[in-house]
Scaffold this motif. Structure first.
Motif, short mmCIF file in Angstrom:
data_model
loop_
_atom_site.label_atom_id
_atom_site.label_comp_id
_atom_site.label_asym_id
_atom_site.label_seq_id
_atom_site.Cartn_x
_atom_site.Cartn_y
_atom_site.Cartn_z
N ASN A 45 -1.94 -0.80 -2.95
CA ASN A 45 -1.46 0.23 -2.04
C ASN A 45 -1.82 -0.05 -0.58
O ASN A 45 -1.17 0.46 0.33
CB ASN A 45 -2.03 1.59 -2.44
N ASN A 110 -8.23 1.22 -2.15
CA ASN A 110 -7.23 1.88 -2.98
C ASN A 110 -7.72 3.22 -3.52
O ASN A 110 -6.93 4.12 -3.77
CB ASN A 110 -6.79 0.96 -4.11
N PHE A 113 -7.05 5.66 -0.85
CA PHE A 113 -5.61 5.93 -0.81
C PHE A 113 -5.18 6.87 -1.93
O PHE A 113 -4.44 7.83 -1.70
CB PHE A 113 -4.84 4.60 -0.91
N ASP A 114 -5.64 6.60 -3.15
CA ASP A 114 -5.25 7.41 -4.31
C ASP A 114 -6.32 7.27 -5.39
O ASP A 114 -6.26 6.35 -6.22
CB ASP A 114 -3.89 6.96 -4.85
N ASN A 139 -3.62 9.22 1.20
CA ASN A 139 -2.48 8.32 1.38
C ASN A 139 -1.73 8.56 2.69
O ASN A 139 -0.78 7.85 3.00
CB ASN A 139 -1.52 8.41 0.19
#
Length: 291
Positions: A45, A110, A113-114, A139
């Motif tokens: 991501n 990552n 991000f999520d 995100n």
């Protein structure tokens, strides 16, 4: 000569059992899984090749992280006691002091991000379940901002080595949920909160090095879903070095006599061999007189 034939038969049966039957049985009970993946290549991501800006990362962390997370080594204490934090979030949010040292950079980016996807918990936090992970996905941050946060966390991580690092890494990576009774370590999250949050009380890890074995732990810690599909334990994202430190600490506590036991085993085998030779020589002498 008869004795050597008997010995050969026994050796053959033991060899067949040890090298044939036992590995096959182990393969059936514990199917092979992919080896531990410390590259975290499946997480794509964020462009983790970007160079992070520590100063901007500090600003972002102060604005977005310290409302829930302590960073004790950087002068940001926990905003509430563990009991209150667990009641609010289900589990005590981790102190991020060591995050930059023990977690893989790619995983950490990552995760920001999520978190649900990075932890491989999509099966637990589905829209149908109605459950929501305590930490929101960031995100909305740009890849550069995420890498700035990662760079800052790496910059504040303390440098520890040897057995001190083993314990520190275990406490940072596992100590929020797992007890280690033999080491006097109690999970920072109360048991009632853990049972509600996880669906079951996480086990005490004092003897897991013996009951599960080092090989199993290397795969399980790296990605629990591969070996126990549906488990509530997340993929924690430890670097290979950090994971080895965790397992080393579990061995120091749960199998502290391993080296001594293995050395004693060699002496026992040597004694048995010498005794067998002496017994054979004695038998040969006695029966030679009879014949």
């Amino acid at each position: 000569m008869k004795e050597f034939k008997i010995l050969a038969v026994i050796a053959a049966l033991v060899g067949i059992t040890y090298y044939g039957i036992e590995p096959y049985a182990h393969h059936i009970m514990h199917p092979e899984v992919a080896p531990a993946d410390f590259s975290f290549k499946t997480l794509k991501n964020v462009d983790t090749t970007l160079a992070g800006n520590v100063e901007n990362g500090k600003v972002l962390v102060e604005a977005n992280c310290i409302a829930c997370h302590a960073i004790d080594k950087a002068g940001y204490p926990a905003v509430m006691p563990n009991v209150d934090a667990a009641a609010s979030y289900g589990v005590v949010p981790p102190d991020l002091s060591s995050a930059g040292r023990i977690y893989d950079k790619n995983y950490l980016a990552n995760f920001i991000f999520d978190p649900v996807t990075a932890m491989h918990l999509e099966g637990k936090y589905t829209p149908e379940s109605g459950k929501q992970f305590p930490m929101p996905a960031y995100n909305w941050m740009s890849p550069q901002e995420i890498m700035d946060v990662v760079a800052y966390l790496q910059s504040v991580s303390p440098k520890v080595e040897g057995k001190e690092a083993h314990k520190a890494t275990f406490e940072a990576a596992c100590g929020r949920c797992h007890d280690m009774k033999y080491a006097g370590i109690q999970a920072t999250t109360p048991k009632d909160n853990l049972k509600t949050y996880m669906g079951a009380t996480p086990p005490d890890l004092s003897q897991y090095i013996k009951s599960r074995g080092e090989h199993y732990l290397h795969s399980f810690i790296n990605d629990p879903q591969l070996l126990l599909h549906g488990t509530s334990m997340p993929r924690v994202g430890l670097t290979e070095t950090a994971q080895e430190e965790v397992i080393a600490y579990m061995e120091e506590i749960g199998d502290s006599k391993k080296a001594e036991r293995e050395t004693t085993g060699l002496w026992v085998m040597l004694y048995t061999l010498i005794f067998a030779i002496l017994a054979w020589l004695w038998k040969r002498k006695i029966w030679s007189e009879v014949h």
